[in-house]
Design a protein around this motif. Sequence first.
Motif, PDB file in Angstrom:
ATOM      1  N   ASN A 114       0.817  -1.214   0.000  1.00 23.81           N
ATOM      2  CA  ASN A 114       0.000   0.000   0.000  1.00 23.81           C
ATOM      3  C   ASN A 114       0.853   1.268   0.000  1.00 23.81           C
ATOM      4  O   ASN A 114       0.460   2.279  -0.593  1.00 23.81           O
ATOM      5  N   GLN A 115       2.011   1.212   0.653  1.00 25.69           N
ATOM      6  CA  GLN A 115       2.938   2.339   0.583  1.00 25.69           C
ATOM      7  C   GLN A 115       3.351   2.577  -0.867  1.00 25.69           C
ATOM      8  O   GLN A 115       3.395   3.714  -1.348  1.00 25.69           O
ATOM      9  N   GLN A 116       3.628   1.477  -1.568  1.00 24.33           N
ATOM     10  CA  GLN A 116       4.003   1.545  -2.974  1.00 24.33           C
ATOM     11  C   GLN A 116       2.871   2.124  -3.813  1.00 24.33           C
ATOM     12  O   GLN A 116       3.096   3.001  -4.657  1.00 24.33           O
ATOM     13  N   ALA A 117       1.631   1.654  -3.591  1.00 25.68           N
ATOM     14  CA  ALA A 117       0.484   2.119  -4.369  1.00 25.68           C
ATOM     15  C   ALA A 117       0.231   3.608  -4.150  1.00 25.68           C
ATOM     16  O   ALA A 117      -0.018   4.358  -5.107  1.00 25.68           O
ATOM     17  N   ASP A 145      -3.320 -14.263   1.771  1.00 24.45           N
ATOM     18  CA  ASP A 145      -1.895 -14.580   1.865  1.00 24.45           C
ATOM     19  C   ASP A 145      -1.005 -13.350   1.702  1.00 24.45           C
ATOM     20  O   ASP A 145      -1.382 -12.383   1.035  1.00 24.45           O
ATOM     21  N   PRO A 146       0.200 -13.376   2.283  1.00 24.71           N
ATOM     22  CA  PRO A 146       1.157 -12.269   2.105  1.00 24.71           C
ATOM     23  C   PRO A 146       1.780 -12.307   0.712  1.00 24.71           C
ATOM     24  O   PRO A 146       2.413 -13.286   0.334  1.00 24.71           O
ATOM     25  N   ILE A 147       1.578 -11.245  -0.046  1.00 23.57           N
ATOM     26  CA  ILE A 147       2.005 -11.165  -1.448  1.00 23.57           C
ATOM     27  C   ILE A 147       2.719  -9.837  -1.674  1.00 23.57           C
ATOM     28  O   ILE A 147       2.333  -8.816  -1.115  1.00 23.57           O
ATOM     29  N   LEU A 148       3.731  -9.860  -2.541  1.00 21.12           N
ATOM     30  CA  LEU A 148       4.392  -8.630  -2.970  1.00 21.12           C
ATOM     31  C   LEU A 148       4.356  -8.545  -4.493  1.00 21.12           C
ATOM     32  O   LEU A 148       4.869  -9.425  -5.187  1.00 21.12           O
ATOM     33  N   ALA A 149       3.727  -7.495  -5.000  1.00 18.16           N
ATOM     34  CA  ALA A 149       3.661  -7.234  -6.439  1.00 18.16           C
ATOM     35  C   ALA A 149       4.294  -5.876  -6.715  1.00 18.16           C
ATOM     36  O   ALA A 149       4.377  -5.023  -5.824  1.00 18.16           O
ATOM     37  N   SER A 150       4.738  -5.686  -7.947  1.00 16.57           N
ATOM     38  CA  SER A 150       5.313  -4.398  -8.353  1.00 16.57           C
ATOM     39  C   SER A 150       4.312  -3.681  -9.243  1.00 16.57           C
ATOM     40  O   SER A 150       3.979  -4.173 -10.323  1.00 16.57           O
ATOM     41  N   ILE A 151       3.833  -2.549  -8.792  1.00 16.36           N
ATOM     42  CA  ILE A 151       2.875  -1.764  -9.584  1.00 16.36           C
ATOM     43  C   ILE A 151       3.528  -0.431  -9.914  1.00 16.36           C
ATOM     44  O   ILE A 151       4.168   0.180  -9.063  1.00 16.36           O
ATOM     45  N   TRP A 152       3.370   0.023 -11.156  1.00 16.45           N
ATOM     46  CA  TRP A 152       4.208   1.133 -11.582  1.00 16.45           C
ATOM     47  C   TRP A 152       3.484   2.305 -12.223  1.00 16.45           C
ATOM     48  O   TRP A 152       4.102   3.316 -12.523  1.00 16.45           O
ATOM     49  N   THR A 153       2.175   2.215 -12.441  1.00 11.26           N
ATOM     50  CA  THR A 153       1.489   3.366 -13.036  1.00 11.26           C
ATOM     51  C   THR A 153       0.101   3.523 -12.441  1.00 11.26           C
ATOM     52  O   THR A 153      -0.620   2.536 -12.255  1.00 11.26           O
ATOM     53  N   SER A 154      -0.282   4.749 -12.169  1.00  9.29           N
ATOM     54  CA  SER A 154      -1.591   5.015 -11.566  1.00  9.29           C
ATOM     55  C   SER A 154      -2.722   4.619 -12.511  1.00  9.29           C
ATOM     56  O   SER A 154      -3.772   4.145 -12.075  1.00  9.29           O
ATOM     57  N   ASP A 155      -2.515   4.789 -13.831  1.00 10.13           N
ATOM     58  CA  ASP A 155      -3.553   4.415 -14.795  1.00 10.13           C
ATOM     59  C   ASP A 155      -3.864   2.925 -14.708  1.00 10.13           C
ATOM     60  O   ASP A 155      -5.031   2.519 -14.746  1.00 10.13           O
ATOM     61  N   ARG A 156      -2.831   2.086 -14.590  1.00 13.28           N
ATOM     62  CA  ARG A 156      -3.039   0.639 -14.520  1.00 13.28           C
ATOM     63  C   ARG A 156      -3.707   0.249 -13.205  1.00 13.28           C
ATOM     64  O   ARG A 156      -4.542  -0.661 -13.162  1.00 13.28           O
ATOM     65  N   ILE A 157      -3.332   0.924 -12.123  1.00 10.08           N
ATOM     66  CA  ILE A 157      -3.959   0.647 -10.829  1.00 10.08           C
ATOM     67  C   ILE A 157      -5.453   0.923 -10.909  1.00 10.08           C
ATOM     68  O   ILE A 157      -6.296   0.088 -10.570  1.00 10.08           O
ATOM     69  N   VAL A 158      -5.803   2.136 -11.387  1.00  6.75           N
ATOM     70  CA  VAL A 158      -7.207   2.550 -11.443  1.00  6.75           C
ATOM     71  C   VAL A 158      -7.986   1.694 -12.437  1.00  6.75           C
ATOM     72  O   VAL A 158      -9.126   1.284 -12.167  1.00  6.75           O
ATOM     73  N   ASP A 159      -7.380   1.394 -13.588  1.00  7.19           N
ATOM     74  CA  ASP A 159      -8.057   0.581 -14.598  1.00  7.19           C
ATOM     75  C   ASP A 159      -8.407  -0.796 -14.035  1.00  7.19           C
ATOM     76  O   ASP A 159      -9.520  -1.301 -14.238  1.00  7.19           O
ATOM     77  N   ASN A 160      -7.476  -1.421 -13.326  1.00  9.77           N
ATOM     78  CA  ASN A 160      -7.711  -2.773 -12.824  1.00  9.77           C
ATOM     79  C   ASN A 160      -8.708  -2.808 -11.671  1.00  9.77           C
ATOM     80  O   ASN A 160      -9.548  -3.710 -11.612  1.00  9.77           O
ATOM     81  N   ILE A 161      -8.649  -1.845 -10.768  1.00  5.18           N
ATOM     82  CA  ILE A 161      -9.630  -1.876  -9.674  1.00  5.18           C
ATOM     83  C   ILE A 161     -11.012  -1.438 -10.161  1.00  5.18           C
ATOM     84  O   ILE A 161     -12.027  -1.745  -9.534  1.00  5.18           O
ATOM     85  N   THR A 162     -11.064  -0.752 -11.317  1.00  7.20           N
ATOM     86  CA  THR A 162     -12.341  -0.335 -11.900  1.00  7.20           C
ATOM     87  C   THR A 162     -13.023  -1.473 -12.646  1.00  7.20           C
ATOM     88  O   THR A 162     -14.257  -1.545 -12.703  1.00  7.20           O
ATOM     89  N   ASN A 163     -12.224  -2.374 -13.210  1.00  6.56           N
ATOM     90  CA  ASN A 163     -12.775  -3.376 -14.123  1.00  6.56           C
ATOM     91  C   ASN A 163     -12.659  -4.821 -13.652  1.00  6.56           C
ATOM     92  O   ASN A 163     -13.182  -5.714 -14.328  1.00  6.56           O
ATOM     93  N   ILE A 164     -11.995  -5.063 -12.548  1.00  5.30           N
ATOM     94  CA  ILE A 164     -11.859  -6.428 -12.047  1.00  5.30           C
ATOM     95  C   ILE A 164     -12.476  -6.518 -10.663  1.00  5.30           C
ATOM     96  O   ILE A 164     -12.106  -5.765  -9.761  1.00  5.30           O
TER      97      ILE A 164
END
Length: 327
Positions: A123-126, A182-201
């Motif tokens: 969440n710090q990363q996001a 589960d504890p997971i670590l993913a690398s997210i790198w653009t705000s557009d992709r974050i918003v697009d995925n939480i909007t559509n999935i």
Amino acid sequence: MIWIPAHKYVQGNFMTSVYNKYTKKHNLNKTFKGGIQMGNSYKKVIKKMKSDASKSGGSSETNEMLQHIRLAQESDLEIRKNQLYNVLNSAERLLEGYYSQMTYTAQHPIFSYIKIFTDAIQNQQAVEVLKNGRDNLQLDDSIYFNTVEALYHPINNILFRDIWEHAKRYELKDLVVSNGRDPILASIWTSDRIVDNITNIGKGMSNKHYYEQGMYKDNSFEYIPTNHMTSYIYPLGITQVKNGHHSIFAGMNKGEGEFIAEEIYDVSYLYDIYHFDGTYLVNEETGDKEAIIFEIGAIFEIGRLLLLYPDVFPFDLNSLTVDEEFN
């Protein structure tokens, strides 16, 4: 079956002899007084608290003061050691069964405990990416700084730098990982992709065109093996995402969906080389040390404890076949 060995209570602190030895070796000593961690860095903060309270005639427990407290903690090595001691002491109590008399037939709660720290990193990363628009900051005309690469630097460029040479790799096809549990670590790198995925999935979301035709189907998280590629890291108890980062993050954000981890990396060898002291990741072979994110260091040291509790993992490592062609 969960291994719950005998335990003992030592001056209000719950420790096994192994953990006690570790804390002494790395000088993780508590300095409590009235439930408050004491450190020299707090003296200036206390002075400001008293000053602010006298001026306002009210509480000094404000956001501004909280920032001062956090800065004081960040700069005081002894406070950081105490914080690590608290985290590991709680993990030890949890593993020893001090808090509960429950039998765990599904997931052991130590992984929920680790998830607190992976969620904090995630969440710090996001938030950082959302604030800046993306991971890559342009500092001037020619200099860029990648915040996500910097965040994961201790993992990718120090701890896992020689994973191909020293780790043991196991292939498997049935290790189910829950986005929400589960504890997971993913690398997210653009705000557009974050918003697009939480909007559509997610559950309760359906394609407008089909919905208006009376055909409703949830666009919930779907595991796609060719897209969602991950590795389980033993004994840290975390899953590292290699591909499908943004859609897995959307599942994590909503607590929905699951995927299969295709491989396990056993990085137990790292504990003969490194330790985290609350501030620095220290290479005991060379003496080199690097300041790292506290949450990453805490996960690493919880992994050291987990080496003593192999039965809490969702697999029996000894029953798996090592990939001899890996190294």
